[in-house]
Design a protein around this motif. Structure first.
Motif: not given
Length: 765
Positions: A232-238, A292-295
């Protein structure tokens, strides 16, 4: 009057609680004798009255443990021995092996209940297991499957574990990975600079805290290391994408439970059955409309690869905190094998992970997560690995001693033993030394377990530059049979569906070395394992720069337009890619003068070109990106509406040529006029479907003696619309159509076809 019988059971009957199951049946029916593991399977000597013995045999067939798979039961009368009780005796390790190697299985409900019970001595223990769950294939060093021949030999059982292990009435009787906090493996959390942070339960608590605040943790699982972060954490995913140099490729997601999956994806009955199975694969599901979940998890994609926790450790990561979805992606660098050794993890991940959660239980055989999708209400594999490998496929042919070495991309190998085909684990692309070494290790292990093979027959792809060709020197005096890539696809699907008679094959993929020296990949074949005839193909177009045109689809599109439409095509290319005018001149010169521009006629390259033309993907960051993003625009359950661009079927010396030049011109015209993207893309898909169906119909009508069965194979059939609609429309015209279900339609299933072709064409028949 008591009687005595010998029962030989073959199949997946070791490491699944089969002997205690037999022991309990013997007590139930008051039968005496012995049960033993051997290199054949399980051997039972049973003494009792006729009715009791009959009941025992019947229940063996109908009520075996959930992880077992019985391939055969042979019963014969023997002399009475006068046994006074029934016992489990030591395994017999002599003789040639015909064992089915046990597969890794997700943690069972019984173990989870114990793990969550504060009164149980395995409370919160991340390596809890029993005969019905846990690691198998990944920890085995030798056969038969007994603890001294696994990595668990390094852990001496405590009194509590030994008591369960030796109790025939306990579900952990001879559960080889049995362990507890006192005597078993332990987890340790390190910072990436190798400083110990915490161990055991404190380590798991710390990992949950790290994930919650957006850190990236490398976690050792059953088959190797994963990189994990909060999904759920866009920053962590990026950050993960940036560090792993993986800007676009979809990331696999692990959800806390099936209810969480339903929040973000549509899940039908077959999909739920797959995702909750003991194999616990990644299942490709359609996204729900939610926020809920980022693109960023799957840019430009309408699907998500979802899985559920399949180890006790996974369940512990989700317990008692707010984490509901985790990114769980393979930690290996691009092009390299799965990371499974601790030293490798620290070395390769020093600029990627913040922490490493490791364990002192070794992994002998690294293995990826399996990936599946439900198409036409059938389970289809994108990657066949953990939970399925090395389970054999059964055939009615004697294939003993035939070994197929597989392709260059998405490699698997296959080994024939008697009537069993063992397709090895997903290896990957054979482009690096490390991958080749990994391949050799896994092939050597499996051949040793399944052999001995004194002089195996080798099947290899005809491509002169495939890396697997270098392995031939390791097999002195072995006969080598070269096999055309798409013939192997064709036969793979035939074997997958138990077909023997010659049939049509529509083979749609990205690349395969053709008999004429060109690149094939949009073919209609007819034949069987003994041979084939090529009946139709896509019109060729040049690939300027070869691999460069594959990685940059706009180059492929330009070359295709120039080849198909001449000066008009060059002008259209300039309109579509105005910033590339200089490069277009160079590409035009390469095409006209045939400079470093191999000819290709493949479905993959056709999809790439259309994707680039529409501006969807002009440069690929991962294999298949352009085609995948194009196909994702078509609604999952869409069907043909009759909206078809023009194309031609041209007879050329008894070989049908499928010409899409008019189709491409029509697509560009609609695109420049501003027609809706989705309409253009669906019309293109329908055109591909109609061209395939019309080709088969025309060929079948030309020769009515041909069998009206059709197999569909090649990586492009991962496209649900193509697989579903080509099958449906051909069936409406009276054809019988078959798709893959036991191996992937992509190159991961190729070794199966290679093996059967080599078997049919070996000199001794």
């Amino acid at each position: 009057m008591p009687e005595a019988i010998l029962i030989k059971v073959k199949g997946r009957v070791q490491g699944v609680g089969f002997r205690p199951f037999v022991f309990q049946l013997a007590e139930k029916y008051k039968v005496t004798g012995t049960v033993q593991n051997n290199m054949d399977g399980v051997r039972i000597i049973a003494e009792g009255n006729e009715n009791s013995l009959e009941n025992l045999v019947n229940e063996l067939k109908t009520n075996a443990p959930r992880l077992s798979r019985i391939d055969s039961i042979l019963v014969e009368d023997v002399e009475l021995n006068g046994f006074t009780d029934f016992s489990i005796i030591a395994s017999e390790r002599s003789g040639a092996s015909s064992l089915v190697i046990p597969i890794d299985a997700s943690v069972c409900e019984d173990c989870l209940n114990e793990m969550n019970d504060p009164a149980n001595f395995r409370y919160l223990y991340p390596f809890i297991n029993c005969t019905q769950c846990g690691p198998r294939y990944t920890i085995i060093e030798a056969l038969p499957y007994d603890r001294p021949y696994t990595v668990m030999k390094d852990f001496v059982m405590c009194d509590k574990c030994r008591k369960e292990y030796e109790d025939p009435t306990n579900r952990r009787h001879h559960a080889q990975p049995i362990a507890c906090p006192e005597c078993g493996p332990k987890v340790i959390l390190y910072s990436i600079d190798r400083k110990e942070v915490a161990s055991e339960s404190a380590a798991i608590t710390a990992v949950k805290e790290k994930l919650t605040i957006g850190e990236i943790v490398a976690i050792k699982g059953i088959g190797g290391y994963h990189l994990v972060c909060d999904a759920k954490n866009e920053q962590a995913i990026n950050l993960l994408r940036q560090r792993k140099s993986r800007p676009q490729k979809p990331l696999a997601i692990m959800a806390k439970n099936i209810e969480a999956v339903r929040k973000v994806c549509a899940v039908n009955e077959r999909e739920e059955e797959a995702i909750t199975s003991t194999a616990a694969p990644i299942v490709v599901l359609q996204k729900n409309r939610n926020e809920i979940l980022p693109d960023e998890l799957a840019p430009g994609i309408n699907t998500l690869g979802m899985m559920l926790p399949y180890t006790p450790l996974h369940h512990l990561l989700f317990s008692g905190n707010s984490l509901e979805f985790l990114v769980v992606t393979s930690a290996n660098p691009s092009g390299l094998p799965m990371l499974y050794k601790d030293e490798e993890a620290f070395h390769y991940l020093e600029d990627i992970a913040d922490y490493v959660l490791t364990a002192d239980r070794k992994i002998i055989h690294p293995i990826d997560d399996s990936v599946v999708q439900i198409i036409n209400n059938k389970l289809t594999f994108l990657r066949r690995a953990r939970g399925f490998v090395p389970d054999p496929l059964i055939t009615d042919k004697n294939i003993h001693g035939v070994v197929s070495l597989g392709p260059q991309q998405k490699n698997t190998f296959a080994i024939g033993r008697n009537e069993e085909i063992f397709v090895g684990p997903h290896i990957g692309d054979m482009n690096h030394y490390e991958m080749t070494q990994h391949y050799k290790r896994e092939l050597k292990h499996l051949m040793k377990w399944l052999g001995p093979f004194t002089k195996p027959i080798l099947a290899i792809d005809k491509h002169p530059s495939y890396a697997v060709r270098d392995l031939i020197r390791n097999f002195r005096d072995s006969d080598v049979i070269e096999i055309q890539h798409h013939h192997a696809h064709h036969v793979s699907c035939m074997v997958d569906n138990h077909l023997n008679d010659s049939c049509f094959g529509i083979i749609l993929d990205g690349t395969g070395y053709g008999e004429d020296g060109n690149i094939w990949g949009f073919e209609v074949l007819y034949g069987d394992a003994k041979g084939y005839k090529r009946l139709a193909h896509l019109r060729y177009s040049p690939l300027p720069g070869g691999e460069k045109a594959i990685k940059e689809p706009w180059r492929n599109a330009v070359a295709m337009l120039i080849e198909y439409l001449g000066n008009e095509g060059k002008e259209l290319a300039g309109t579509l890619f105005p910033e590339k005018s200089y490069e277009i001149e160079i590409i035009s010169n390469m095409v006209v003068k045939n400079l470093n521009s191999p000819l290709a006629g493949t479905c993959g390259r056709l999809f790439d070109a259309v994707s680039a033309i529409l501006g969807i993907c002009t440069v690929q960051s991962y294999d298949g990106e352009a085609a995948i993003k194009l196909s994702e625009i078509v609604p999952f359950n869409a069907s043909c509406r009759g909206d078809v661009y023009p194309y031609e079927l041209k007879d050329d010396c008894n070989l049908l040529e499928i010409d899409f030049s008019s189709c491409l011109k029509g697509i560009i015209t609609d695109y420049l006029k501003g027609r809706d993207y989705a309409e253009i893309v669906q019309a293109f898909h329908e055109t591909v479907v109609h061209s395939c169906v019309d080709s088969i119909v025309k060929l079948a009508n030309h020769d009515e003696k041909l069998n009206r069965s059709v197999v569909l194979s090649g990586g492009s059939f991962h496209n649900p619309f193509l697989a579903r609609e080509i099958k449906r429309m051909l069936e409406l015209k009276g054809f019988r159509v078959f798709i893959h279900s036991r191996v992937p339609c992509n190159d991961g299933g190729l070794s199966l076809g290679q093996l059967m072709i080599a078997t049919a064409n070996r000199t001794n028949g």
